[in-house]
Design a protein around this motif. Structure first.
Motif, short mmCIF file in Angstrom:
data_model
loop_
_atom_site.label_atom_id
_atom_site.label_comp_id
_atom_site.label_asym_id
_atom_site.label_seq_id
_atom_site.Cartn_x
_atom_site.Cartn_y
_atom_site.Cartn_z
N TYR A 163 0.81 -1.23 0.00
CA TYR A 163 0.00 0.00 0.00
C TYR A 163 0.84 1.28 0.00
CZ TYR A 163 -3.96 -3.06 0.83
OH TYR A 163 -4.90 -4.05 0.71
N ILE A 164 2.09 1.19 -0.41
CA ILE A 164 2.89 2.38 -0.59
C ILE A 164 2.54 2.99 -1.93
CG2 ILE A 164 5.23 3.29 -0.82
CD1 ILE A 164 6.12 0.94 0.98
N THR A 165 2.28 4.28 -1.95
CA THR A 165 1.84 4.94 -3.17
C THR A 165 2.90 5.89 -3.72
OG1 THR A 165 0.76 6.69 -1.90
CG2 THR A 165 -0.59 4.80 -2.54
N ASN A 166 2.79 6.13 -5.02
CA ASN A 166 3.71 7.04 -5.70
C ASN A 166 2.91 7.74 -6.79
OD1 ASN A 166 6.22 8.17 -6.53
ND2 ASN A 166 6.28 6.71 -8.21
N TYR A 167 3.15 9.05 -6.97
CA TYR A 167 2.39 9.83 -7.93
C TYR A 167 3.30 10.65 -8.81
CZ TYR A 167 -1.62 8.83 -4.90
OH TYR A 167 -2.59 8.20 -4.17
N ALA A 168 2.86 10.86 -10.04
CA ALA A 168 3.53 11.84 -10.88
C ALA A 168 3.30 13.22 -10.28
CB ALA A 168 2.95 11.79 -12.30
N SER A 169 4.28 14.07 -10.43
CA SER A 169 4.16 15.40 -9.82
C SER A 169 2.98 16.18 -10.38
CB SER A 169 5.45 16.19 -10.04
OG SER A 169 5.75 16.29 -11.41
N SER A 170 2.62 15.90 -11.63
CA SER A 170 1.54 16.64 -12.27
C SER A 170 0.17 16.31 -11.70
CB SER A 170 1.55 16.38 -13.77
OG SER A 170 1.39 14.98 -14.03
N VAL A 171 0.05 15.19 -10.99
CA VAL A 171 -1.25 14.78 -10.46
C VAL A 171 -1.29 14.75 -8.93
CG1 VAL A 171 -1.63 13.41 -12.53
CG2 VAL A 171 -0.86 12.28 -10.43
N LYS A 172 -0.15 14.95 -8.32
CA LYS A 172 -0.08 14.87 -6.86
C LYS A 172 -1.03 15.89 -6.24
CE LYS A 172 3.94 13.68 -5.58
NZ LYS A 172 5.38 13.65 -5.23
N GLY A 173 -1.80 15.42 -5.28
CA GLY A 173 -2.78 16.30 -4.63
C GLY A 173 -4.14 16.31 -5.31
N ARG A 174 -4.22 15.78 -6.53
CA ARG A 174 -5.49 15.74 -7.25
C ARG A 174 -6.00 14.32 -7.45
NH1 ARG A 174 -5.74 17.34 -12.42
NH2 ARG A 174 -3.55 16.87 -12.89
N PHE A 175 -5.05 13.39 -7.64
CA PHE A 175 -5.41 12.00 -7.90
C PHE A 175 -5.07 11.14 -6.69
CE2 PHE A 175 -4.86 11.98 -12.85
CZ PHE A 175 -5.69 13.09 -12.94
N THR A 176 -5.86 10.08 -6.50
CA THR A 176 -5.61 9.13 -5.43
C THR A 176 -5.75 7.71 -5.95
OG1 THR A 176 -6.47 10.68 -3.76
CG2 THR A 176 -6.27 8.37 -3.13
N ILE A 177 -4.72 6.92 -5.74
CA ILE A 177 -4.77 5.52 -6.13
C ILE A 177 -5.07 4.68 -4.88
CG2 ILE A 177 -2.27 5.15 -5.85
CD1 ILE A 177 -2.44 3.25 -8.29
N SER A 178 -5.87 3.65 -5.07
CA SER A 178 -6.19 2.75 -3.96
C SER A 178 -6.43 1.35 -4.52
CB SER A 178 -7.43 3.24 -3.20
OG SER A 178 -8.56 3.28 -4.04
N ARG A 179 -6.44 0.38 -3.63
CA ARG A 179 -6.65 -0.99 -4.08
C ARG A 179 -7.53 -1.73 -3.08
NH1 ARG A 179 -1.06 -3.61 -4.78
NH2 ARG A 179 -2.30 -5.52 -5.07
N ASP A 180 -8.27 -2.69 -3.61
CA ASP A 180 -9.11 -3.56 -2.80
C ASP A 180 -8.70 -4.99 -3.15
OD1 ASP A 180 -11.13 -5.19 -1.78
OD2 ASP A 180 -12.66 -3.67 -2.04
N ASN A 181 -7.95 -5.61 -2.27
CA ASN A 181 -7.45 -6.95 -2.57
C ASN A 181 -8.55 -8.00 -2.57
OD1 ASN A 181 -4.89 -5.94 -2.84
ND2 ASN A 181 -4.14 -6.72 -0.88
#
Length: 114
Positions: free
Chosen positions: A54-72
């Motif tokens: 569950y460690i996340t990483n974002y492109a700088s252009s989307v940081k603060g606007r996009f959120t990635i999540s997962r449901d195993n």
């Protein structure tokens, strides 16, 4: 192996979309999952990624606007996209990465009008 992406569409600037990618044929819980995008005439680029821990990483252009999540349990990865901009227009692809595996979904179109 199948990665089925959905949720794309046409929205106006400032609006939101939620992409989903349902996976089958893989041990989802141990895979790193990511969203990439490719705009016309440009290279495919990483948008966001989430590890099996569950460690996340974002492109700088989307940081603060996009959120990635997962449901195993559902074997699904999501990308919540807020405050969309015209420059977010692209085909968005789901990616699953394991120790030796690398799988791609078919892509879903996101178009943001100004």
């Amino acid at each position: 192996v199948q990665l089925q992406a959905s949720g794309g569409g046409l929205v106006q600037a400032g609006e939101s979309l939620r992409l989903s990618c349902a996976a089958s044929g893989i041990i989802f819980s141990i895979m790193g999952m990511g969203w990439y995008r490719q705009a016309p005439g440009k290279q495919r680029e990483l948008v966001a990624a989430i590890t099996s821990s569950y460690i996340t990483n974002y492109a700088s252009s989307v940081k603060g606007r996009f959120t990635i999540s997962r449901d195993n349990v559902k074997a699904t990865v999501y990308l919540e996209m807020n405050s969309l901009k015209p420059e977010d227009t692209a085909v968005y692809y789901c990616n699953a990465v394991g120790r030796t595996e690398n799988y791609w979904g078919q892509g879903t179109q996101v178009t943001v009008s100004s």
